[in-house]
Scaffold this motif. Structure first.
Motif, PDB file in Angstrom:
ATOM      1  N   HIS A 269      33.806 -31.380 -20.246  1.00 12.45           N
ATOM      2  CA  HIS A 269      32.511 -31.589 -20.135  1.00 12.45           C
ATOM      3  C   HIS A 269      31.904 -32.203 -21.609  1.00 12.45           C
ATOM      4  CE1 HIS A 269      28.190 -30.627 -19.938  1.00 12.45           C
ATOM      5  NE2 HIS A 269      28.200 -29.966 -21.226  1.00 12.45           N
ATOM      6  N   HIS A 270      32.459 -31.490 -22.612  1.00 16.02           N
ATOM      7  CA  HIS A 270      32.024 -32.181 -23.871  1.00 16.02           C
ATOM      8  C   HIS A 270      32.712 -33.563 -24.291  1.00 16.02           C
ATOM      9  CE1 HIS A 270      29.763 -28.803 -25.393  1.00 16.02           C
ATOM     10  NE2 HIS A 270      30.704 -27.772 -25.133  1.00 16.02           N
TER      11      HIS A 270
ATOM     12  N   ARG B 102      29.166 -35.582 -15.272  1.00 14.79           N
ATOM     13  CA  ARG B 102      29.183 -34.699 -16.741  1.00 14.79           C
ATOM     14  C   ARG B 102      28.421 -35.614 -17.797  1.00 14.79           C
ATOM     15  NH1 ARG B 102      35.104 -32.185 -15.933  1.00 14.79           N
ATOM     16  NH2 ARG B 102      34.553 -30.405 -14.853  1.00 14.79           N
ATOM     17  N   VAL B 103      28.360 -36.993 -17.525  1.00 14.61           N
ATOM     18  CA  VAL B 103      28.051 -37.825 -18.630  1.00 14.61           C
ATOM     19  C   VAL B 103      26.361 -37.407 -18.853  1.00 14.61           C
ATOM     20  CG1 VAL B 103      27.409 -40.176 -19.256  1.00 14.61           C
ATOM     21  CG2 VAL B 103      29.448 -39.762 -18.126  1.00 14.61           C
ATOM     22  N   GLN B 104      26.161 -37.028 -19.908  1.00 15.06           N
ATOM     23  CA  GLN B 104      24.785 -36.579 -20.372  1.00 15.06           C
ATOM     24  C   GLN B 104      23.911 -37.598 -21.080  1.00 15.06           C
ATOM     25  OE1 GLN B 104      23.163 -33.354 -19.433  1.00 15.06           O
ATOM     26  NE2 GLN B 104      25.034 -33.746 -17.927  1.00 15.06           N
ATOM     27  N   SER B 105      24.335 -38.584 -21.805  1.00 15.89           N
ATOM     28  CA  SER B 105      23.962 -39.743 -22.737  1.00 15.89           C
ATOM     29  C   SER B 105      24.745 -40.839 -22.381  1.00 15.89           C
ATOM     30  CB  SER B 105      24.068 -39.146 -24.131  1.00 15.89           C
ATOM     31  OG  SER B 105      23.629 -40.320 -24.921  1.00 15.89           O
TER      32      SER B 105
ATOM     33  N   ASP C 164      32.490 -24.990 -27.464  1.00 13.31           N
ATOM     34  CA  ASP C 164      31.542 -25.509 -27.908  1.00 13.31           C
ATOM     35  C   ASP C 164      31.111 -25.593 -29.443  1.00 13.31           C
ATOM     36  OD1 ASP C 164      30.515 -25.484 -25.134  1.00 13.31           O
ATOM     37  OD2 ASP C 164      29.418 -23.414 -25.254  1.00 13.31           O
TER      38      ASP C 164
ATOM     39  N   ARG D 236      35.322 -26.817 -19.639  1.00 16.08           N
ATOM     40  CA  ARG D 236      34.454 -26.937 -20.851  1.00 16.08           C
ATOM     41  C   ARG D 236      34.828 -28.247 -21.704  1.00 16.08           C
ATOM     42  NH1 ARG D 236      29.716 -24.060 -20.413  1.00 16.08           N
ATOM     43  NH2 ARG D 236      29.129 -23.660 -22.716  1.00 16.08           N
TER      44      ARG D 236
ATOM     45  N   PRO E 116      22.581 -38.577 -15.887  1.00 11.80           N
ATOM     46  CA  PRO E 116      22.206 -38.530 -17.418  1.00 11.80           C
ATOM     47  C   PRO E 116      20.947 -37.977 -17.870  1.00 11.80           C
ATOM     48  CG  PRO E 116      22.007 -40.572 -16.245  1.00 11.80           C
ATOM     49  CD  PRO E 116      22.344 -39.769 -15.086  1.00 11.80           C
ATOM     50  N   ARG E 117      21.140 -37.557 -18.931  1.00 11.21           N
ATOM     51  CA  ARG E 117      19.725 -37.061 -19.763  1.00 11.21           C
ATOM     52  C   ARG E 117      19.185 -38.325 -20.804  1.00 11.21           C
ATOM     53  NH1 ARG E 117      20.215 -31.135 -22.098  1.00 11.21           N
ATOM     54  NH2 ARG E 117      18.106 -31.669 -22.328  1.00 11.21           N
TER      55      ARG E 117
ATOM     56  N   SER F  13      30.447 -36.036 -22.097  1.00 12.39           N
ATOM     57  CA  SER F  13      29.105 -35.800 -22.260  1.00 12.39           C
ATOM     58  C   SER F  13      28.275 -37.017 -22.937  1.00 12.39           C
ATOM     59  CB  SER F  13      28.583 -34.384 -23.020  1.00 12.39           C
ATOM     60  OG  SER F  13      28.956 -34.630 -24.332  1.00 12.39           O
ATOM     61  N   THR F  14      28.971 -37.784 -23.641  1.00 15.79           N
ATOM     62  CA  THR F  14      28.343 -38.904 -24.338  1.00 15.79           C
ATOM     63  C   THR F  14      29.272 -40.096 -24.080  1.00 15.79           C
ATOM     64  OG1 THR F  14      27.467 -37.797 -26.294  1.00 15.79           O
ATOM     65  CG2 THR F  14      27.540 -40.022 -26.492  1.00 15.79           C
TER      66      THR F  14
END
Length: 458
Positions: free
Chosen positions: A45-46, A85-88, A14, A42, A129-130, A49-50
């Motif tokens: 995930h990062h 896992r894609v957040q953005s 992180d 982990r 996605p967030r 994530s974008t």
């Protein structure tokens, strides 16, 4: 590796991901994803994530963008766990004509995306996605140019319960029902977005819900605010109060009288929750408005911080006091709860015969000084006044620009110190005065970054 607690491994990754925009950090994350099973999840995930897809210019750019989308789709299809896992997700494009490279009989300018099977496949793989960003960097594209398939895919993303943040930029004819299923949307940013509003009296299509905005925002950033507020208040006969009733932060750009009205209509519906108000008046437009927008920030019981940005193109000619400052800082109620006030004034084109005494010549500054140090602001603890200086000197005069800047700095400082003398003398208010460059394309910028300590004026 197996002897390390998983919590420690996750914390390490992180911290590494905090700078994942850096190439070295991204390379390190990739290495972590391959080093051990305990690191893989982990780090993956990062890493994913974008996700951003940026259209490049010209035929070569078209081929590169298309190839990248094909590669991304292959990764998502080969690894089903990556999509969730894609957040953005960001789709960045421009409105340059592709006529030189694509068939002329197709009218759309966004054909690279509108009919691209790889992009459609990527969008269908995004399940949670967030953040969603649709950014047009050049020109203004009409929503129909996306085509039916891409438009439907974007609608589907907006209906996902995970979506909380949306940015739209330089789009027109946006369907009003785009957010009809965005129940959890809390952060919205609209830059030069125009909605496809049905004409009064025309029945709405069955595809357009009579309640197109079912969400409750916590923050909003609106450039051309009126275009967003009008469909709420006028077209759909929908109570917009629920959209803004929990609003905590509002940023608006004033480009017309309607934007003033729209801004006040928004804040009136967030009187109990709005803590931060950011007003940008880029053309000093409010100085030309004679009507009173009936703004009273004293009604905003939760408001703690207000930021006002005003711009004057030629301060040596147009040195009127920016009325947007007084309009929003002149409460009609006895007291306000404001704790921080930030004022940013940009003088874009400071000529060689610039006279900084205009800061003293305008009555508005002295009136503001008395107001801020008076009983209307009993909770005020910090005032920031920032003056941004920009230069457009050409020819021989620009040869000695460095010395000219230093001379101007010495000329300006004494007057800036005297702008708010009562506020500076107040023992309970911390006054921070900053002079720095005004950054705009095509300008010769100053390189000043001088901060004046909050002392009494000299």
């Amino acid at each position: 590796m197996d002897s390390l607690p998983q919590e420690l491994v996750d914390k390490f990754i992180d911290n590494l991901a905090a700078n994942k925009g850096d190439n070295e950090s991204r390379s390190a994350l990739l290495a972590c994803a391959l080093v051990a099973r305990s690191f893989h999840g982990r780090a993956n995930h990062h890493m994913f994530s974008t996700l951003s897809i940026v259209q490049k210019h010209g035929l070569k750019g078209y081929i590169e963008t298309n190839k990248r989308m094909e590669g991304l789709l292959q990764i998502l299809e080969a690894n089903p766990r990556i999509g969730p896992r894609v957040q953005s997700f960001t789709l960045e494009f421009n409105s340059l004509h592709m006529d030189l490279y694509l068939p002329l009989h197709r009218p759309t300018r966004l054909l690279i995306f509108a009919e691209n099977k790889y992009l459609l496949g990527i969008l269908h793989k995004l399940s949670s996605p967030r953040k969603l960003r649709l950014v047009n960097q050049i020109g203004a594209s009409a929503w129909p140019e996306f085509g039916d398939l891409l438009s439907s895919a974007i609608h589907a993303l907006c209906r996902l319960p995970s979506l909380t943040t949306v940015l739209l930029q330089n789009l027109r004819d946006v369907p009003p029902n785009l957010f009809s299923g965005s129940a959890n949307l809390t952060h919205l940013r609209l830059n030069d977005v125009k909605w496809n509003i049905p004409k009064p009296g025309n029945p709405l299509s069955c595809a357009c819900s009579p309640h197109p905005f079912p969400f409750s925002l916590k923050s909003a950033s609106l450039k051309n605010a009126a275009s967003f507020v009008q469909p709420l208040l006028r077209t759909f006969e929908y109570k917009a109060g629920s959209v803004f009733s929990h609003l905590e932060r509002l940023q608006v750009t004033i480009a017309s009288w309607d934007d003033f009205v729209a801004t006040w209509e928004i804040v009136q519906r967030a009187t109990q929750t709005l803590t931060t108000l950011d007003i940008c008046d880029p053309y000093n437009l409010s100085s030309d408005l004679q009507d009173d927008p009936l703004v009273d920030i004293g009604l905003l019981s939760a408001l703690r911080k207000i930021k006002i940005t005003a711009t004057q193109i030629r301060p040596d000619i147009d040195h009127r006091f920016p009325q947007s400052i007084s309009r929003f800082l002149d409460p009609r109620t006895p007291t306000t709860c404001l704790e921080t006030i930030e004022i940013y004034l940009s003088w874009v084109n400071v000529g060689e015969h610039f006279n900084p005494s205009i800061l003293q010549a305008e009555y508005g500054w002295s009136a503001l000084d008395v107001k801020l140090s008076g009983p209307e602001y009993p909770h005020l603890r910090k005032v920031v006044f920032q003056l941004n200086l920009g230069y457009r000197w050409n020819g021989e005069y620009a040869v000695n620009l460095t010395s000219v800047i230093e001379d101007t700095k010495e000329l300006v400082l004494p007057y800036v110190k005297k702008v708010l003398p009562c506020v500076a003398a107040s023992p309970q208010i911390d006054l921070d005065i900053v002079i720095q460059p005004h950054l705009s394309k095509g300008s010769r910028h100053t390189y000043l970054n001088t901060s004046l300590s909050p002392t009494s004026p000299t």
